[in-house]
Design an enzyme around this catalytic site. Structure first.
Site, PDB file in Angstrom:
ATOM      1  N   GLY A 140     -26.265   3.303  51.676  1.00 42.78           N
ATOM      2  CA  GLY A 140     -25.179   4.405  51.532  1.00 42.78           C
ATOM      3  C   GLY A 140     -25.769   5.599  52.558  1.00 42.78           C
ATOM      4  O   GLY A 140     -25.029   6.329  52.856  1.00 42.78           O
ATOM      5  N   ILE A 141     -27.345   5.757  52.388  1.00 44.35           N
ATOM      6  CA  ILE A 141     -27.578   6.848  53.310  1.00 44.35           C
ATOM      7  C   ILE A 141     -27.153   6.657  54.766  1.00 44.35           C
ATOM      8  O   ILE A 141     -26.708   7.953  55.308  1.00 44.35           O
ATOM      9  CB  ILE A 141     -29.157   6.833  53.063  1.00 44.35           C
ATOM     10  CG1 ILE A 141     -29.459   7.453  51.790  1.00 44.35           C
ATOM     11  CG2 ILE A 141     -29.780   8.103  54.079  1.00 44.35           C
ATOM     12  CD1 ILE A 141     -30.965   7.131  51.350  1.00 44.35           C
ATOM     13  N   ARG A 221     -39.294   4.992  52.218  1.00 41.82           N
ATOM     14  CA  ARG A 221     -40.755   4.846  51.392  1.00 41.82           C
ATOM     15  C   ARG A 221     -41.766   4.888  52.578  1.00 41.82           C
ATOM     16  O   ARG A 221     -41.736   4.234  53.691  1.00 41.82           O
ATOM     17  CB  ARG A 221     -40.837   3.590  50.696  1.00 41.82           C
ATOM     18  CG  ARG A 221     -39.843   3.651  49.591  1.00 41.82           C
ATOM     19  CD  ARG A 221     -40.403   4.729  48.641  1.00 41.82           C
ATOM     20  NE  ARG A 221     -39.984   4.548  47.164  1.00 41.82           N
ATOM     21  CZ  ARG A 221     -38.799   5.549  47.103  1.00 41.82           C
ATOM     22  NH1 ARG A 221     -38.295   6.293  47.868  1.00 41.82           N
ATOM     23  NH2 ARG A 221     -38.222   5.447  45.726  1.00 41.82           N
ATOM     24  N   ASP A 245     -40.253  12.498  55.405  1.00 41.69           N
ATOM     25  CA  ASP A 245     -39.939  12.994  53.814  1.00 41.69           C
ATOM     26  C   ASP A 245     -40.739  12.171  53.106  1.00 41.69           C
ATOM     27  O   ASP A 245     -41.058  12.632  51.628  1.00 41.69           O
ATOM     28  CB  ASP A 245     -38.542  12.961  53.553  1.00 41.69           C
ATOM     29  CG  ASP A 245     -38.222  13.618  52.158  1.00 41.69           C
ATOM     30  OD1 ASP A 245     -38.841  14.906  52.217  1.00 41.69           O
ATOM     31  OD2 ASP A 245     -37.849  13.080  51.285  1.00 41.69           O
ATOM     32  N   GLU A 250     -49.061   8.882  49.445  1.00 43.44           N
ATOM     33  CA  GLU A 250     -48.198   9.736  48.742  1.00 43.44           C
ATOM     34  C   GLU A 250     -48.601  10.114  47.698  1.00 43.44           C
ATOM     35  O   GLU A 250     -48.728   9.503  46.885  1.00 43.44           O
ATOM     36  CB  GLU A 250     -46.623   9.713  48.977  1.00 43.44           C
ATOM     37  CG  GLU A 250     -45.684  10.498  48.780  1.00 43.44           C
ATOM     38  CD  GLU A 250     -44.201  10.219  48.961  1.00 43.44           C
ATOM     39  OE1 GLU A 250     -43.574  10.632  47.708  1.00 43.44           O
ATOM     40  OE2 GLU A 250     -43.916   9.641  49.878  1.00 43.44           O
ATOM     41  N   HIS A 269     -41.040  14.953  49.919  1.00 43.57           N
ATOM     42  CA  HIS A 269     -40.082  13.856  49.352  1.00 43.57           C
ATOM     43  C   HIS A 269     -39.118  14.696  48.565  1.00 43.57           C
ATOM     44  O   HIS A 269     -38.987  14.557  47.126  1.00 43.57           O
ATOM     45  CB  HIS A 269     -41.016  12.959  48.392  1.00 43.57           C
ATOM     46  CG  HIS A 269     -40.434  11.834  48.190  1.00 43.57           C
ATOM     47  ND1 HIS A 269     -40.904  10.561  47.894  1.00 43.57           N
ATOM     48  CD2 HIS A 269     -38.873  11.410  48.228  1.00 43.57           C
ATOM     49  CE1 HIS A 269     -39.851   9.518  47.695  1.00 43.57           C
ATOM     50  NE2 HIS A 269     -38.859  10.119  47.598  1.00 43.57           N
ATOM     51  N   ALA A 271     -35.827  15.101  50.183  1.00 44.30           N
ATOM     52  CA  ALA A 271     -34.559  14.868  50.709  1.00 44.30           C
ATOM     53  C   ALA A 271     -33.449  14.866  49.416  1.00 44.30           C
ATOM     54  O   ALA A 271     -32.351  15.332  49.968  1.00 44.30           O
ATOM     55  CB  ALA A 271     -34.601  13.539  51.321  1.00 44.30           C
ATOM     56  N   ASN A 272     -33.612  14.651  48.510  1.00 49.13           N
ATOM     57  CA  ASN A 272     -32.904  14.715  47.383  1.00 49.13           C
ATOM     58  C   ASN A 272     -33.257  15.927  46.383  1.00 49.13           C
ATOM     59  O   ASN A 272     -34.140  15.623  45.642  1.00 49.13           O
ATOM     60  CB  ASN A 272     -32.716  13.383  46.547  1.00 49.13           C
ATOM     61  CG  ASN A 272     -31.730  13.428  45.422  1.00 49.13           C
ATOM     62  OD1 ASN A 272     -30.685  14.312  45.710  1.00 49.13           O
ATOM     63  ND2 ASN A 272     -31.973  12.827  44.361  1.00 49.13           N
TER      64      ASN A 272
END
Length: 308
Positions: A140-141, A221, A245, A250, A269, A271-272
């Site tokens: 989707g991305i 990821r 991102d 992490e 992290h 991006a959304n």
């Protein structure tokens, strides 16, 4: 009075107004867990019920990356589970394009400058115009990113698990042919799922095949990229740079080597953005509630054997 034919959905652990509205728009009725046939969850696995009623036939999770849910042992084979894969594609694609352009145009160096340095500017700084970008894991991305790239006349090589042609891509390869693209493309977007098979998908061997102007963008990821190998390549200048991102580890610790590199861009992290999370999720939930009510296949069904 609730329509007896409406799908009975439990929204937990909090009744987010955006998601609740999405459920109602799709004809669903909000009910307590004991009465539910579907569950929509808007937080992490740590708050998820230890057991679900046998009446629950479907669970909607709030994230595209669902490794923590597997790690917590939440996902079972008693019911259908769906992720939010694809729901946030537009937001993440926008962020990806920003990172890629910032890298190729050397934006961090320019932002840090405090004097006019045109004569000293890195000769590798270029443009996306006419370049080739490989999207590894073009779901989707990736599909949402392709129109952005098309505006810059970029040739796209899409990598998908099956190799089924992706609209807008000049070429689509199956995942078992990923090794072909590292010397073939100018820049790389990592958007694949995180599984045991994709751990360190990008390592020294792959980085060694990239050009000195190549940028790699990871919005999937952190574990998909071998961080030590990446840092070595960045320090040596053997690739143009990396825009991340997501990182491994992490959160990225203070003092980590990546923070010191001028050819590394790190975003935490985001991006959304959290500000739009449930609003965007609501549309995905509404579509799945409508499908559930109609007895149709749900979107983003999780395959426990594949891990995503």
């Amino acid at each position: 009075m609730t329509d007896a034919s409406a799908p009975r959905i439990h929204l937990g652990p909090v009744e987010d107004p955006h998601v609740a509205d999405g459920i109602r728009r799709a004809g669903g009725a909000l009910v307590p867990l004991a009465e539910a046939e579907g569950v929509v969850w808007v937080q992490g696995p740590e708050t998820f019920p230890s057991s679900l009623p046998d009446s629950v036939r479907w669970v909607q999770l709030p994230f595209a990356g669902i490794e923590p849910w597997f790690d917590a042992g939440v996902i079972d084979d008693k019911r259908v589970w769906t992720s939010a894969a694809g729901a946030y594609a537009g937001n993440v694609a926008e962020h990806t394009m920003m990172l890629l352009l910032a890298g190729v145009r050397s934006l961090p160096e320019q932002l840090a400058a405090r004097s006019w340095r045109k004569e000293e500017f890195d000769p590798r700084v270029g443009t996306l115009q006419g370049s080739t970008v490989a999207i590894i894991g073009c779901g989707g991305i990736g599909r949402a990113l392709i129109p952005y790239l098309a505006a810059s006349k970029v040739k796209v090589i899409a990598i998908t698990r099956s190799g089924t042609p992706v609209e807008g891509a000049s070429e689509t390869l199956s995942a078992d042919r990923t090794g072909e693209i590292w010397s073939k493309a100018d820049h790389f977007v990592i958007a694949a799922p995180s599984t045991s098979a994709t751990r360190h998908l990008v390592g020294k061997a792959e980085l060694d095949q990239m050009s000195e102007s190549s940028w790699i963008v990871n919005i999937a990821r952190g574990t998909l990229v071998d961080t030590d190998a990446l840092v070595d390549a960045l320090e040596a200048g053997s690739i143009g740079g990396a825009a991340l991102d997501v990182t491994d580890p992490e959160p990225l610790p203070d003092g980590h080597r990546l923070w010191k590199l001028p050819n590394a861009i790190i975003t935490p992290h985001v991006a959304n953005p959290a500000t739009t999370l449930t609003r965007v999720l609501a549309d995905h939930v509404a579509a799945n509630v409508a499908r559930f009510a109609a007895g149709e296949d749900l979107a983003a069904v999780i395959d426990p054997s594949a891990g995503y």
